[in-house]
Structures are given as C-alpha cells and as structure tokens.
Design an enzyme around this catalytic site. Structure first.
Site, short mmCIF file in Angstrom:
data_model
loop_
_atom_site.label_atom_id
_atom_site.label_comp_id
_atom_site.label_asym_id
_atom_site.label_seq_id
_atom_site.Cartn_x
_atom_site.Cartn_y
_atom_site.Cartn_z
N GLU A 146 -5.82 -31.97 17.17
CA GLU A 146 -5.44 -31.21 18.37
C GLU A 146 -4.40 -30.18 17.94
OE1 GLU A 146 -3.07 -33.35 21.26
OE2 GLU A 146 -3.59 -31.98 22.89
N GLY B 245 1.43 -38.08 21.46
CA GLY B 245 2.69 -37.39 21.17
C GLY B 245 2.49 -36.21 20.24
N1 ADE Z 1 0.13 -37.17 25.77
C1 ADE Z 1 -0.40 -36.68 26.90
N2 ADE Z 1 -1.26 -35.68 26.63
C2 ADE Z 1 -1.28 -35.55 25.28
C3 ADE Z 1 -1.94 -34.71 24.40
N3 ADE Z 1 -2.81 -33.79 24.82
N4 ADE Z 1 -1.69 -34.83 23.07
C4 ADE Z 1 -0.82 -35.76 22.63
N5 ADE Z 1 -0.17 -36.59 23.42
C5 ADE Z 1 -0.39 -36.48 24.74
#
Ligand code: ADE
Ligand code: ZN
Length: 310
Positions: A191, A161
């Site tokens: 990320e 998420g």
């Molecule tokens: N759910 C699906 N892809 C995701 C991502 N890249 N980062 C966080 N949650 C996710």
C-alpha cells in the site's frame, strides 16, 4: 449465498456521522453540531494525502471507542448500516490495543464480539496488530487473544498502521508465532510500501494480502500471486485517499483480473474515505467499464476468500 461481501473494513474507520453522534451522546462527549464540522473530523479532505496523514483521521473515532458499551454499540450500528447497504457478510477488523485507555485488550475484543452477535448480518473478526516501535508486548498479546477467541468469532490477525515507516520484515516475531499456532493472517502490504513488503508478507505465510496493489510494479510477484492464488483485498477509494492514484481510471484492476489473480473489492475505512461497498463497485464500473462478468468474478472471489466459510 453471500451475495455481497466486504473482507477489509476497519471498525474505527467506518463510524458514520450518526454512529458518532450516538456514541458521543451515550458518553456525554461534546462533538460539533454542524454536519460539515463533524464530517471533517471523520473523513479525509479531498486531495489528501499520504497514508500517514490518512492515519491521523483515526484519533477522533478512536476517542469515541474507549468503553465496552461504546465498542459494542458502534459495532452493532455498523452492522445495521452494512445490512441496509445490502452487504451480506463482513469481516470486520480492529486493533484492540488502540482501545485500551481504560479497557484491557480482552475486554475490547469481548465488547466487539457482543456487538457482532447483535448485528443483523453474519460477520467475523480480524484482530489487527500495529506497526509501531516498542509495542511488541501489545502485539503478542493481540496474537494470544486471537488464539483464545479463535472459533468464537475471531478468524485471523492482521498488521495495520504506517507501512512505509515500519517495514513488514520487522514483524516476523508476530507471524512466526501465528504460523506455529495455526492462526491465519492477512497483512497490510503493498500500500504505502512497494512489492518487497508483499514478498515479505507471503514469505511469512500470509494467506491473504491487505491492499497488495503495488504488486503491479513487480511482474514476478504478479506471477507468484496468480500461481499461489493468494487473494488481494483491494481497497480502491482508500488508495485514492492516500495518494496512490489520482483517479480510479488509472487503477490497474484489470491487469490483476487478466492475470488471473484473486482480487476482491473492499471499503477499508468507509467514513474516512466517504465510501460504501456499492459505491466502490459503481465507481469502478464507471471508471474502468467493468463488465457484469468481471463484477461477478470479483464478488465470487470475495466469497471464496473469506476466512470464515460458515
Ligand atoms: N488502518 C486503517 N486503515 C489503514 C490502511 N489503509 N493502511 C494501514 N492501516 C490502516
Ligand atoms: Zn486497511
């Protein structure tokens, strides 16, 4: 020998056009006839975006995945597609709480496990808890179901998420319990948020990190990841789709390899990102002139970092 392994792949983000058509017809759900229109429901546009816009792409596939039959069929089809793409083992993940329009979390998990059992390649399941507010009960239910299904197909939990909106350090309540109950976990970190998110994840006891690419911003963290051999589940095209990198030529993979960090290459969300595992390797080969030796290291890392060693 597992030659070609994907450790980070979301089921709802990996529903192909054909899979979506099959699910829609099974449930008499109207979807666009046109290939382009359907693709634009499943895949991010070029030049997207940030993680928040990216995560908006999950509402359509999730709407097709709200019954046991649909979850089972979608999982089986996905594994057939992976097999056709030469993938030999996959750790699939999904968030059962996102499939609870009519099902309870346990039914959703059972359905996916049934689909996995029918698939042509070995696979294991990671249950995602979700970054959100007010869903503590749902996250703890996911954790307790991970315990119930541990050794029966479920190998770990995760936290997925909107990382920048809901910081990793808010989720200690899940991972303190997971540690006590011996449930391994990976956490999406580094990320959309920076290195602190990865520090928080490893301090909670994560034995793998989802993405982790932003460790590149913190040399001390890079040392720590190398020293502790914590595998990173890198997802290069996904990082381009969420606007972290404009071009894979800028992707700092080699800095991680040169430091001796255990990095693996994964797809994240095949349909949302329009990718496959072999395409990830092809693109990296071209963008970074990866050598055969480097590719072999990446693939061996993935085999060794799997939660399931069977
Ligand atoms: N759910 C699906 N892809 C995701 C991502 N890249 N980062 C966080 N949650 C996710
Ligand atoms: Zn992911």
């Amino acid at each position: 020998m597992r030659a070609f392994v994907d450790l980070h792949l979301h089921i709802d983000g990996s529903i192909s056009l054909e899979n979506a058509r099959q699910l829609a017809s099974l449930q008499q759900i109207a979807i666009p006839d046109s290939e382009d229109a359907l693709r634009s429901l499943l895949q991010v546009r070029d030049g997207c975006c940030d993680l928040n816009e990216f995560l908006g792409k999950f509402s359509f596939p999730c709407s097709l995945l709200q019954t046991k039959e649909a979850l089972k069929k979608a999982t089986e089809t996905l594994l057939k597609e992976l097999h056709a793409q030469q993938v030999s083992y996959a750790e699939l993940r999904f968030a059962p709480q996102k499939h609870s329009d009519t099902l309870c979390q346990k039914q959703a998990i059972e359905a996916v496990l049934e689909g996995m059992a029918k698939g042509p390649i070995p696979s294991a399941l990671i249950l995602c808890c979700m970054r959100d507010k007010g869903n503590e009960e749902e996250n703890l239910e996911t954790l307790s179901l991970a315990k119930e299904f541990q050794g029966k197909g479920v190998v770990a939990i995760d936290l997925a998420g909107a990382e920048a909106l809901y910081k990793t350090n808010e989720f200690g309540y899940i991972f303190e319990k997971a540690r006590k109950e011996n449930i391994p976990f990976t956490i999406h970190a580094g990320e959309a948020d920076g290195p602190q998110s990865i520090w928080d994840a490893i301090n909670f006891g994560a034995t793998r990190i989802g993405h982790g690419i932003r460790a590149i911003e913190d040399p001390v963290l890079m040392e720590e990841l190398a020293k502790r051999k914590i595998p990173l589940e890198l997802c290069p095209t996904s990082n381009v789709c969420t606007g972290l990198y404009k071009d894979l030529r800028d992707y700092p993979l080699r800095a991680f390899l040169d430091k001796g960090i255990v990095v693996t290459i994964n797809t994240d969300d095949m349909s949302v990102c329009g990718t496959t595992l072999s395409l990830e390797f092809e693109k990296l080969k071209e963008a970074l002139q990866l050598t055969g030796e480097e590719i072999a290291v990446l693939q061996e890392n993935a085999q060794k970092a799997a939660f399931s060693k069977e």
